[in-house]
Design a protein around this motif. Structure first.
Motif, PDB file in Angstrom:
ATOM      1  N   ARG A 143     -35.489  58.158   7.584  1.00 16.16           N
ATOM      2  CA  ARG A 143     -36.117  57.163   6.707  1.00 16.16           C
ATOM      3  C   ARG A 143     -35.377  55.837   6.661  1.00 16.16           C
ATOM      4  NH1 ARG A 143     -35.470  59.929   1.783  1.00 16.16           N
ATOM      5  NH2 ARG A 143     -35.694  57.944   0.716  1.00 16.16           N
ATOM      6  N   LYS A 144     -34.052  55.936   6.541  1.00 18.91           N
ATOM      7  CA  LYS A 144     -33.247  54.722   6.343  1.00 18.91           C
ATOM      8  C   LYS A 144     -32.711  54.173   7.658  1.00 18.91           C
ATOM      9  CE  LYS A 144     -33.253  54.574   1.820  1.00 18.91           C
ATOM     10  NZ  LYS A 144     -32.569  55.179   0.698  1.00 18.91           N
ATOM     11  N   ARG A 145     -33.145  54.760   8.758  1.00 18.26           N
ATOM     12  CA  ARG A 145     -32.602  54.304  10.037  1.00 18.26           C
ATOM     13  C   ARG A 145     -33.471  53.194  10.596  1.00 18.26           C
ATOM     14  NH1 ARG A 145     -30.850  58.692  14.450  1.00 18.26           N
ATOM     15  NH2 ARG A 145     -29.626  59.361  12.660  1.00 18.26           N
ATOM     16  N   ARG A 146     -32.821  52.203  11.180  1.00 14.15           N
ATOM     17  CA  ARG A 146     -33.601  51.110  11.775  1.00 14.15           C
ATOM     18  C   ARG A 146     -34.278  51.602  13.050  1.00 14.15           C
ATOM     19  NH1 ARG A 146     -29.862  45.764  11.553  1.00 14.15           N
ATOM     20  NH2 ARG A 146     -28.996  46.152   9.482  1.00 14.15           N
ATOM     21  N   ALA A 147     -35.457  51.077  13.304  1.00 14.73           N
ATOM     22  CA  ALA A 147     -36.247  51.537  14.451  1.00 14.73           C
ATOM     23  C   ALA A 147     -35.486  51.357  15.752  1.00 14.73           C
ATOM     24  CB  ALA A 147     -37.576  50.789  14.499  1.00 14.73           C
ATOM     25  N   GLU A 148     -34.618  50.338  15.812  1.00 13.92           N
ATOM     26  CA  GLU A 148     -33.906  50.101  17.073  1.00 13.92           C
ATOM     27  C   GLU A 148     -32.911  51.221  17.384  1.00 13.92           C
ATOM     28  OE1 GLU A 148     -32.001  46.329  16.555  1.00 13.92           O
ATOM     29  OE2 GLU A 148     -31.155  46.902  14.613  1.00 13.92           O
ATOM     30  N   HIS A 149     -32.539  51.998  16.352  1.00 11.89           N
ATOM     31  CA  HIS A 149     -31.579  53.078  16.591  1.00 11.89           C
ATOM     32  C   HIS A 149     -32.252  54.434  16.781  1.00 11.89           C
ATOM     33  CE1 HIS A 149     -28.542  50.193  15.859  1.00 11.89           C
ATOM     34  NE2 HIS A 149     -28.765  50.075  14.557  1.00 11.89           N
ATOM     35  N   LEU A 150     -33.572  54.442  16.891  1.00 11.64           N
ATOM     36  CA  LEU A 150     -34.281  55.711  17.104  1.00 11.64           C
ATOM     37  C   LEU A 150     -34.351  56.038  18.581  1.00 11.64           C
ATOM     38  CD1 LEU A 150     -37.372  55.237  14.745  1.00 11.64           C
ATOM     39  CD2 LEU A 150     -35.324  56.590  14.267  1.00 11.64           C
ATOM     40  N   SER A 151     -34.525  57.325  18.893  1.00 15.03           N
ATOM     41  CA  SER A 151     -34.743  57.711  20.291  1.00 15.03           C
ATOM     42  C   SER A 151     -36.188  57.393  20.666  1.00 15.03           C
ATOM     43  CB  SER A 151     -34.484  59.205  20.452  1.00 15.03           C
ATOM     44  OG  SER A 151     -35.556  59.924  19.882  1.00 15.03           O
ATOM     45  N   GLY A 152     -36.486  57.483  21.958  1.00 16.42           N
ATOM     46  CA  GLY A 152     -37.835  57.175  22.422  1.00 16.42           C
ATOM     47  C   GLY A 152     -38.888  58.017  21.717  1.00 16.42           C
ATOM     48  N   GLY A 153     -38.605  59.303  21.570  1.00 19.09           N
ATOM     49  CA  GLY A 153     -39.567  60.209  20.956  1.00 19.09           C
ATOM     50  C   GLY A 153     -39.777  59.908  19.476  1.00 19.09           C
ATOM     51  N   GLU A 154     -38.665  59.608  18.793  1.00 17.09           N
ATOM     52  CA  GLU A 154     -38.764  59.306  17.364  1.00 17.09           C
ATOM     53  C   GLU A 154     -39.534  58.017  17.142  1.00 17.09           C
ATOM     54  OE1 GLU A 154     -34.392  61.328  16.879  1.00 17.09           O
ATOM     55  OE2 GLU A 154     -34.598  59.155  16.749  1.00 17.09           O
ATOM     56  N   ARG A 155     -39.255  57.072  18.000  1.00 17.04           N
ATOM     57  CA  ARG A 155     -39.925  55.780  17.907  1.00 17.04           C
ATOM     58  C   ARG A 155     -41.429  55.946  18.125  1.00 17.04           C
ATOM     59  NH1 ARG A 155     -36.874  51.541  21.565  1.00 17.04           N
ATOM     60  NH2 ARG A 155     -35.069  52.071  20.294  1.00 17.04           N
ATOM     61  N   GLN A 156     -41.753  56.835  19.054  1.00 15.49           N
ATOM     62  CA  GLN A 156     -43.158  57.059  19.355  1.00 15.49           C
ATOM     63  C   GLN A 156     -43.858  57.742  18.186  1.00 15.49           C
ATOM     64  OE1 GLN A 156     -43.989  60.432  21.357  1.00 15.49           O
ATOM     65  NE2 GLN A 156     -45.429  59.551  22.828  1.00 15.49           N
ATOM     66  N   ARG A 157     -43.168  58.693  17.555  1.00 19.62           N
ATOM     67  CA  ARG A 157     -43.753  59.355  16.379  1.00 19.62           C
ATOM     68  C   ARG A 157     -43.955  58.335  15.266  1.00 19.62           C
ATOM     69  NH1 ARG A 157     -39.912  63.499  17.278  1.00 19.62           N
ATOM     70  NH2 ARG A 157     -38.858  63.190  15.274  1.00 19.62           N
ATOM     71  N   LEU A 158     -42.989  57.428  15.132  1.00 20.54           N
ATOM     72  CA  LEU A 158     -43.109  56.386  14.107  1.00 20.54           C
ATOM     73  C   LEU A 158     -44.331  55.500  14.393  1.00 20.54           C
ATOM     74  CD1 LEU A 158     -42.160  54.657  11.732  1.00 20.54           C
ATOM     75  CD2 LEU A 158     -40.563  53.512  13.269  1.00 20.54           C
ATOM     76  N   ALA A 159     -44.490  55.123  15.651  1.00 26.05           N
ATOM     77  CA  ALA A 159     -45.625  54.260  16.012  1.00 26.05           C
ATOM     78  C   ALA A 159     -46.942  54.970  15.729  1.00 26.05           C
ATOM     79  CB  ALA A 159     -45.527  53.868  17.482  1.00 26.05           C
ATOM     80  N   LEU A 160     -46.999  56.258  16.047  1.00 24.54           N
ATOM     81  CA  LEU A 160     -48.231  57.010  15.801  1.00 24.54           C
ATOM     82  C   LEU A 160     -48.479  57.117  14.292  1.00 24.54           C
ATOM     83  CD1 LEU A 160     -50.566  58.645  17.009  1.00 24.54           C
ATOM     84  CD2 LEU A 160     -49.132  60.679  16.819  1.00 24.54           C
ATOM     85  N   ALA A 161     -47.429  57.452  13.557  1.00 26.95           N
ATOM     86  CA  ALA A 161     -47.568  57.566  12.096  1.00 26.95           C
ATOM     87  C   ALA A 161     -48.065  56.250  11.515  1.00 26.95           C
ATOM     88  CB  ALA A 161     -46.221  57.950  11.478  1.00 26.95           C
ATOM     89  N   ALA A 162     -47.517  55.132  12.006  1.00 19.52           N
ATOM     90  CA  ALA A 162     -47.908  53.821  11.485  1.00 19.52           C
ATOM     91  C   ALA A 162     -49.359  53.505  11.825  1.00 19.52           C
ATOM     92  CB  ALA A 162     -46.986  52.747  12.043  1.00 19.52           C
ATOM     93  N   ALA A 163     -49.787  53.912  13.020  1.00 24.60           N
ATOM     94  CA  ALA A 163     -51.157  53.614  13.450  1.00 24.60           C
ATOM     95  C   ALA A 163     -52.177  54.424  12.647  1.00 24.60           C
ATOM     96  CB  ALA A 163     -51.309  53.895  14.938  1.00 24.60           C
ATOM     97  N   LEU A 164     -51.705  55.514  12.007  1.00 26.56           N
ATOM     98  CA  LEU A 164     -52.637  56.421  11.331  1.00 26.56           C
ATOM     99  C   LEU A 164     -52.624  56.306   9.809  1.00 26.56           C
ATOM    100  CD1 LEU A 164     -51.983  59.570  13.515  1.00 26.56           C
ATOM    101  CD2 LEU A 164     -54.110  58.264  13.398  1.00 26.56           C
ATOM    102  N   LEU A 165     -51.772  55.432   9.278  1.00 33.82           N
ATOM    103  CA  LEU A 165     -51.609  55.346   7.819  1.00 33.82           C
ATOM    104  C   LEU A 165     -52.920  55.110   7.101  1.00 33.82           C
ATOM    105  CD1 LEU A 165     -48.351  53.258   7.506  1.00 33.82           C
ATOM    106  CD2 LEU A 165     -48.726  55.537   6.556  1.00 33.82           C
ATOM    107  N   HIS A 166     -53.791  54.309   7.695  1.00 32.92           N
ATOM    108  CA  HIS A 166     -55.046  53.978   7.037  1.00 32.92           C
ATOM    109  C   HIS A 166     -56.165  54.924   7.453  1.00 32.92           C
ATOM    110  CE1 HIS A 166     -54.812  51.929  10.840  1.00 32.92           C
ATOM    111  NE2 HIS A 166     -56.084  51.594  10.803  1.00 32.92           N
TER     112      HIS A 166
END
Lengths: 310, 375
Positions: free
Chosen positions: A131-154
């Motif tokens: 939660r508190k980690r900056r996106a730049e410090h995430l791994s490729g997979g974590e970043r991708q999950r974040l992008a998917l989660a963000a795309a689905l919020l609405h």
């Protein structure tokens, strides 16, 4: 066109200067399915995606997305689509939580919805720890999950994923696809572009694009069954020589080496293809086992995109 | 309601990014402090100690008195002695001196003759300011007047008046201190530089990093995005005003004759107007470097044409018209008025309105240029 089509395009074209990036595309994407765009780099996948979500104006043709005409209704479909870009496009200097909150606000969710959805997506996409980690410090997979989660919020009924798994490992890719099927069960329509065959195989339907044009379209099995080529498998000691001999043979469209095997795509009109290949190899004094092979999606792809005699 | 929520979302995000970007944050504090110090100390129009060479061929008591009087003005400082006028010329050429004072052998006799110049000043006119200053010095009524020699040593005026005809009274800055003239305008120059630079980069950076491709697929509207982007910089601009103002008052003794509130209102109007220009630039530039170049494209005419350095009234008409489009022109009037003259905003409504108009125009143009599309 069926009532259950999420996207319909007719004569869709896009020109960049002298380059025709998308050429006269007719598509029908059914609802609540995963529809795949398969094609080499520069085949027009991203350009098509961008036209479908109103980022680019078509040079010609019509697009209907969820009953809205583009580009005129572009603003109206914003809240209906979730878009995951090819490159990570959230803010690298914001944390996971901040990124999700920002996207939830931008999508105009109420305070309560924001809290609930952000909490839910942190859990559903296993991001709570970061939660508190900056996106730049995430791994490729974590970043991708974040992008998917963000795309689905609405909770968009239509999700566009532009080469979503190009930067992640195979296990992450499998997890990602499990998540996509979960969404399909909830009625979401998903458009995904890829150049991975194993991903393409998982789609309900596929459109194979090459140089801006649609060269094949259908369910993966249907495409394999209807392959417009004969697939011959050759095994032997000296694959290099076998290859050289066969590449000169008339009627051979393409040769692909798969480990210690060679797949040859032949003109479907070839008479007794096995004997023909055997004869050619025997004439060259080469020993090999030759048999008819079952086509795979890769063969379909090669046959559809690379068969033009050059 | 949603619009305001989305605008705040953008502003909050921008704040967070700004707080994390140490370099930008250092620039917020550093640029004003460095520039105010540079401008305050280095742009100095109180010219003192011009290096002078003296060739006193007369060598009489009167000629020595003349040199002593000239030196007493502190405008010139004799650093070289020469024997002939040619030698002075060589020194001018070698930049050893910028002023030469030549007193001929027959100085005393020339003083008596009203039709002849008694002495000669050799001036390096490659510097725009020096000739004017030296001629002002030469026009001063020296003690030599008692000897009837006052004005006639310099031929340029051609007049034979006894001493200066007019006495000058300087308003608002009676000591004629440069810092007082330069520092208030510097507030505007610094704000133009930092505000335009930060905002012009703001949208370009999102485009470069790919954020924009995602943002424009969301329901966020152009105006929400634009306003959200500039809100944090309004605060930063006012913070910078406070910084520069403190430096101006404590470091350079610039008077604050108007009210602080008026000054902040004027600054707010100016900050908002230059932010509009910054946004406009960011919709034109494709990459950050272009945004940087365009910033200077705005900054240079602002410095030259706004009245910051050269008097506005002395500029040709077309330049004056052009300068109307520069926010700094109007801010200079406002800030000098409030700081130095003790004017109230009620006296300065026109420049304030012009800033408002420039904001509306630049924002509208930015909005027109910004499309929620990639093509």
């Amino acid at each position: 066109m069926g009532a259950s089509a999420a996207i319909v395009t007719q004569n869709l074209s896009r020109r960049f200067g002298a380059v025709l990036a998308v050429d006269d595309l007719h598509l029908q994407v059914p609802e609540a399915q995963i529809y795949g765009f398969l094609g080499p780099n520069g085949s027009g996948k991203s350009t098509t995606f961008r036209m479908l979500c109103g980022l680019l104006k078509p040079t010609a043709g019509e697009v209907d997305v969820l009953g809205h005409r583009l580009p005129g209704d572009a603003e109206r479909i914003r809240s209906l689509i979730g878009y995951m870009t090819q490159q990570f496009s959230l803010y690298r200097d914001l944390t996971v939580l901040e990124n999700l909150q920002f996207m939830a606000q931008i999508q105009g969710l109420s305070r309560r919805e924001r809290r609930d959805r952000v909490r839910h997506s942190l859990r559903a996409y296993r991001l709570e720890r970061y939660r508190k980690r900056r996106a730049e410090h995430l791994s490729g997979g974590e970043r991708q999950r974040l992008a998917l989660a963000a795309a689905l919020l609405h909770r968009p009924p239509l999700l566009l994923l532009d080469e979503p798994t190009s930067a992640v490992d195979p296990q992450t890719r499998r997890d990602f696809w499990d998540a996509l099927f979960e969404l399909i069960n909830q009625g979401t329509t998903i458009l995904v572009s890829t150049h991975y065959m194993d991903e393409a195989e998982r789609c309900h339907r596929l459109a194979i694009l090459d140089r801006g044009g649609l060269v094949a379209e259908g369910e993966p099995l249907e495409l394999i069954g209807n392959i417009d080529a004969t697939v011959i498998e050759i095994t032997g000691a000296d694959l290099k020589s076998l290859r050289e001999t066969l590449s000169g043979l008339r009627g051979v469209w393409n040769l692909t080496q798969l480990g210690s095997r060679l797949h040859a795509l032949l003109d479907p009109g070839t008479d007794r293809p096995v004997e023909r290949v055997q004869g050619a190899l025997a004439n060259a004094g080469l020993q090999a086992n030759v048999s008819i092979a079952e086509a795979g999606l890769e063969d379909v792809f090669v046959a559809a995109t690379g068969k033009r005699p050059s | 309601m949603n619009g305001i929520r989305r605008m705040w979302a953008v502003a909050l995000k921008e704040f967070r990014q700004l707080a994390r970007d140490r370099l930008t944050f250092a620039m917020v504090i550093g640029i004003p402090l460095i520039l105010i110090t540079l401008f305050g100390y280095a742009i100095n129009m109180d010219v003192r100690n011009l290096r002078a060479g003296i060739a006193d061929q007369a060598g009489t008591q009167t000629s020595r008195r003349l040199v002593a009087d000239l030196t007493a003005t502190q405008v010139i400082a004799p650093v070289r002695q020469a024997a002939t006028a040619d030698e002075l010329e060589r020194m001018l050429l070698g930049n050893e001196i910028v002023v030469g004072i030549f007193i001929p052998r027959d100085f005393e006799r020339r003083l008596q003759d009203p039709n002849r110049e008694a002495a000669q000043l050799l001036v390096d006119a490659t510097d725009p300011l020096i000739p004017g200053i030296v001629s002002a010095v030469a026009d001063m009524p020296f003690a030599l007047r008692e000897h009837g020699a006052t004005q006639r040593m310099v031929p340029r005026t051609g007049r034979s008046q006894q001493g200066s005809l007019f006495s000058m009274r300087q308003f608002y800055n009676p000591e004629g201190r440069s810092a007082v003239m330069i520092v208030p305008g510097t507030i505007g120059v610094i704000l133009t530089f930092t505000m335009v630079l930060f905002t012009s980069i703001a949208i370009v950076r999102e485009r470069e990093r790919g954020n924009l491709e995602l943002l424009i697929t969301t329901p966020v509207r152009s105006i929400e995005l634009m306003l959200g982007k500039i809100i944090p910089y309004i605060f930063i601009g006012l913070l910078q005003v406070s910084l520069i103002l403190s430096a101006a008052v404590f470091l350079f003794d610039v008077p604050l004759r108007g009210t602080l509130l008026d000054l902040y209102v004027a600054s707010l109007a100016y900050v908002v107007a230059v932010l509009g220009f910054g946004l406009l630039i960011s919709t034109i530039a494709k990459v950050q470097f272009q945004a940087f170049q365009l910033t200077f494209f705005l900054l240079l005419p602002s410095i030259l044409l706004s009245g910051f350095i050269f008097p506005f009234d002395g500029m040709p008409q077309p330049a004056q018209y052009f300068a109307q489009a520069l926010p700094l022109t109007h801010f200079i009037v406002l800030v000098r008025g409030i700081l130095l003259k003790g004017a109230e905003l009620a006296d300065l409504l026109l420049p304030l309105q012009k800033l408002g108009i420039l904001f509306v125009i630049s924002m509208s143009l930015a909005m027109l240029r910004f499309r929620k599309r990639l093509d």
